[in-house]
Design an enzyme around this catalytic site. Structure first.
Site, PDB file in Angstrom:
ATOM      1  N   CYS A 299       9.524 -11.227  -3.126  1.00 18.92           N
ATOM      2  CA  CYS A 299       9.526 -12.494  -3.843  1.00 18.92           C
ATOM      3  C   CYS A 299       9.645 -12.254  -5.346  1.00 18.92           C
ATOM      4  O   CYS A 299       9.746 -11.131  -5.815  1.00 18.92           O
ATOM      5  CB  CYS A 299       8.253 -13.252  -3.527  1.00 18.92           C
ATOM      6  SG  CYS A 299       6.796 -12.378  -4.106  1.00 18.92           S
TER       7      CYS A 299
ATOM      8  N   CYS B 129       1.549  -7.939  -5.157  1.00 25.44           N
ATOM      9  CA  CYS B 129       2.838  -7.485  -5.687  1.00 25.44           C
ATOM     10  C   CYS B 129       2.628  -6.447  -6.789  1.00 25.44           C
ATOM     11  O   CYS B 129       3.370  -5.472  -6.880  1.00 25.44           O
ATOM     12  CB  CYS B 129       3.636  -8.669  -6.231  1.00 25.44           C
ATOM     13  SG  CYS B 129       4.071  -9.858  -4.960  1.00 25.44           S
TER      14      CYS B 129
ATOM     15  N   CYS C 265       6.920  -6.159   6.438  1.00 22.71           N
ATOM     16  CA  CYS C 265       5.859  -6.674   5.574  1.00 22.71           C
ATOM     17  C   CYS C 265       6.360  -7.810   4.702  1.00 22.71           C
ATOM     18  O   CYS C 265       5.581  -8.581   4.172  1.00 22.71           O
ATOM     19  CB  CYS C 265       5.360  -5.610   4.601  1.00 22.71           C
ATOM     20  SG  CYS C 265       4.599  -4.216   5.364  1.00 22.71           S
TER      21      CYS C 265
ATOM     22  N   ASP D 105       7.805  -7.264   1.847  1.00 23.43           N
ATOM     23  CA  ASP D 105       8.177  -6.714   0.550  1.00 23.43           C
ATOM     24  C   ASP D 105       8.139  -5.190   0.558  1.00 23.43           C
ATOM     25  O   ASP D 105       7.406  -4.569   1.303  1.00 23.43           O
ATOM     26  CB  ASP D 105       7.383  -7.307  -0.624  1.00 23.43           C
ATOM     27  CG  ASP D 105       5.886  -7.263  -0.413  1.00 23.43           C
ATOM     28  OD1 ASP D 105       5.440  -6.522   0.467  1.00 23.43           O
ATOM     29  OD2 ASP D 105       5.178  -7.964  -1.145  1.00 23.43           O
TER      30      ASP D 105
END
Ligand SMILES: Cc1ncc(COP(=O)(O)O)c(C=O)c1O
Lengths: 394, 278
Positions: free
Chosen positions: B61, B105, B35, B37
């Site tokens: 990230c 995120c 994925c 992350d």
């Protein structure tokens, strides 16, 4: 407004390059006093036409062409579209295009649009690449068909620097009466060219990749190759590309080509030395790092390295703290954290693809910068790996 | 370049509470390497249910790292119960905001928190239930519905930004639109942030559809003794009728969706919906 950042270490020359100071100097008069239109009858404008011709000669000299074989465009992207569309219009009954899976979006998107926007009137064969990003010539040969109008294969890849066997490929196309285009945006200015000895019909290049200005590009059209203009309008470029010439940028591009020709041999040795030092330095200092691309058939300035188990954007931002500019082959945008189409085509595993960093050098880089990067990178990777749930130590 | 707030930068460059809590009371893991992350969150609670320690490990990230870091700070010192009420919006707010493409995120942070708390309480993860809609990123319909409701999402693009669903191969886009439609209720409320469909006059569309049916679809069906007829085109709705061997074929619905619709979307317009005449 953007600001100048002192002391940056710029290793992103495949994205764009610094405009050479000599180029700026050459352009300035045409931005100030010499504003005439080269098409004008009066001396003031007409003389500028002479200067444009001189620039054309310099460009032709760099690539082993004649000045009449060069037209100016607004960028590499326009050159790519112009060439491919011209080839398709030259053979309206032929509906097949051969290209690769690793083209720049300038060619990739055009081919996709030619499929979808025409209800698949055009068929595109995209050649596969192996783990090192190279093409299989046997597959290429099989792909060339009766109804193939044009082949478009890049001379050098922007992400990995890989250089493709264009000479052979162009000859194979020529034997079959197929037009051949190559996107040489990343190659012109970096490696020598002698187009008069090659079977290339169209070759695209762009000013801002060789220390010239942005927004100026060019297309080489082999003498004798039929050409259908993309932008029609005035009689500029002998009716092959309408629009008043971007004089200052053309002069700048000419100067940039002149400089590239002068510096080519010496710089290639020096840049390649720096690149190799950087590459070897990083690969040996950072465990679980790997090179993406071909070890030898590659531009002398490009190195694409994956640092496994860490993510590219995070690496770039840490590098940014040290004023090191580079690119990543994995963009974390919206939901898609997809590695670039180039790395995917090469089958780079996910563990590595997300953490790929492209370093691309130019003649303005020096050895201290290389040492600086080799010093700064390992701790960045280590820091991020310590944070990574996948990192289980060396 | 991403426009990150100072707070994001701060947490990214100097992340707090990196690592794994030893003998953790609860641990939650979400995401995967493919994925792009992933986050592992661990915490320790005292006998009064107060979180005394929280740590994270994140692959991703800057926003992913900053979201994880700020989340651990938010958790420490509050009760598990209070922590369970932290939403992804709270995480984003604590960072002074995140670019909209990076909202997933913060969602990842919240999901890891949930997983860790569920682990602590010995419960099954609520999100483990539901049907996987996005296979690329393993996102379930329940997760999507919740994101739509909590964050007031109104387009497929927003769903992708928040949950990553649809960000991979894009195959589930229609399913997402359907979920969105159901969750939001009235169709009219959905503002389309999705790219506008290519313009085509009704006549062009009908001709194109006929052409594709003739050239691409009919030969395949005829091989099996079947046939297809175009009955009507109303906006994006294409009504067809299957003939011959297709009529009695149990798979006719699959034929329509998997074959006819796919072809028409690929070659004519990707918003077309094919239905069988009844
Ligand atoms: C291989 C290649 N082709 C085309 C282009 C596009 O050139 P321009 O930016 O001048 O349109 C680039 C630049 O990124 C490139 O690297």
């Amino acid at each position: 407004m953007a600001k100048v950042i002192d002391g940056i270490v710029y290793m992103d020359n495949n994205a764009t390059t610094m405009v050479a100071p000599e180029v700026v100097d050459a352009m300035l008069p045409y931005l100030r006093d010499l504003y005439g239109n080269p098409s004008s009858m009066h001396t003031f404008g007409g003389l500028i036409g002479q200067d444009v011709l001189e620039a054309r000669v310099k460009i032709a000299n760099l690539i082993g062409a004649t000045p009449e074989e060069i037209i100016f465009t607004s960028c590499g992207t326009e050159s790519d579209s112009t060439a491919i569309l011209s080839a398709l219009r030259t053979f309206p009954e032929k509906r097949h295009i051969v290209t690769t899976r690793v083209e720049h979006p300038a060619v990739k998107s055009l081919c996709e649009n030619l499929e979808t926007l025409t209800g698949h009137k055009y068929r595109v064969t995209r050649l596969k690449v192996d783990a090192e990003g190279m093409i299989d010539l046997a597959e290429y040969e099989d792909a060339l068909r009766e109804d193939t109008a044009v082949v478009s294969v890049m001379w050098a890849n922007n992400e990995t620097g890989n250089i493709y066997p264009i000479k052979k490929m162009a000859a194979m196309a020529r034997e079959r009466g197929i037009l051949f285009h190559t996107d040489a945006v990343q190659a012109v200015g970096k490696i020598p060219f002698d187009l008069k000895t090659l079977d290339i019909d169209f070759l695209s290049f762009s000013g801002h990749k060789l220390h010239g200005p942005k927004g100026i590009g060019g297309l080489y059209i082999k003498r004798g190759t039929r050409f259908v203009p993309f932008l029609t309008g005035g009689h500029q470029e002998h009716g092959r590309r309408g629009g008043t010439e971007n004089v200052a940028s053309i002069i700048g591009l000419g100067k940039a080509c002149e400089l590239a020709a002068e510096r080519m041999d010496e710089e290639n040795i020096r840049i390649k030395y720096l690149r190799d030092k950087l590459e070897e330095g990083l690969l040996s200092a950072v465990p679980k790092s790997r090179l993406n691309g071909h070890k030898t058939d590659r531009l002398p300035n490009t190195s694409n390295i994956s640092f496994e188990y860490v993510e590219g954007e995070a690496i770039l931002l840490h590098m940014n703290q040290h004023k090191i500019c580079a690119s990543s082959g994995s963009a974390c945008t919206s939901g898609s954290l997809e590695p670039s189409h180039v790395l995917r085509a090469m089958g780079v595993p996910f563990t590595a693809a997300h953490g790929s960093i492209r370093f691309s050098l130019s003649s303005y880089n020096c050895e201290e910068e290389i040492d600086y990067i080799i010093e700064k990178m390992p701790p960045i990777i280590e820091l991020l790996r310590e944070m990574s749930p996948f990192w289980k130590g060396n | 370049m991403w426009e990150y707030t100072d707070k994001v930068q701060q947490h990214f460059l100097n992340p707090q509470n990196v690592g794994e809590v030893e003998n953790a009371s609860g641990a939650g893991e979400v995401g995967s390497l493919s994925c792009g992350d992933a986050l592992k969150l661990t915490f320790k609670a005292d006998s009064n249910d107060i979180i005394v320690e929280a740590k994270f490990k994140t692959f991703g990230c800057a926003s992913a790292i900053a979201s994880s870091s700020v989340l651990t700070e938010m958790m420490i010192g509050i009760s598990v119960d209070t922590a369970s009420k932290i939403t992804n919006e709270d995480i984003a707010d604590a960072l002074g905001g995140l670019p909209k493409e990076k909202m997933h995120c913060s969602v990842m942070g919240r999901e890891a928190l949930e997983a860790a708390i569920a682990d602590y309480r010995g419960l099954k993860l609520p999100m483990a239930e539901g049907e996987i809609v996005c296979e690329c990123f393993g996102v379930t319909d329940l997760e999507i519905i919740r994101a739509v409701n909590e964050s007031n999402l109104r387009s497929v693009e927003e769903i992708t930004n928040f949950t990553k669903a649809g960000g991979g191969c894009g195959k589930c886009e229609d399913a997402l639109r359907e979920i969105l439609r159901k969750a939001v209720g009235k169709k009219a409320e959905i503002v389309s942030l999705d790219p506008l469909p290519k313009r085509m006059t009704a006549l062009q569309k009908i001709k194109k559809i006929e052409e594709v049916l003739e050239r691409e679809v009919r030969p395949g069906l005829k091989k099996d003794g079947g046939d297809i007829e175009l009955i009507d085109v109303d906006g994006d709705f294409v009504t067809v009728s299957l003939r011959g061997a297709c009529i009695s074929c149990k798979k006719s619905q699959t034929t329509i969706k998997e074959y006819v619709e796919k072809k028409l979307r690929e070659l004519v317009l990707d918003s077309l919906i094919v239905e069988e005449e009844n």
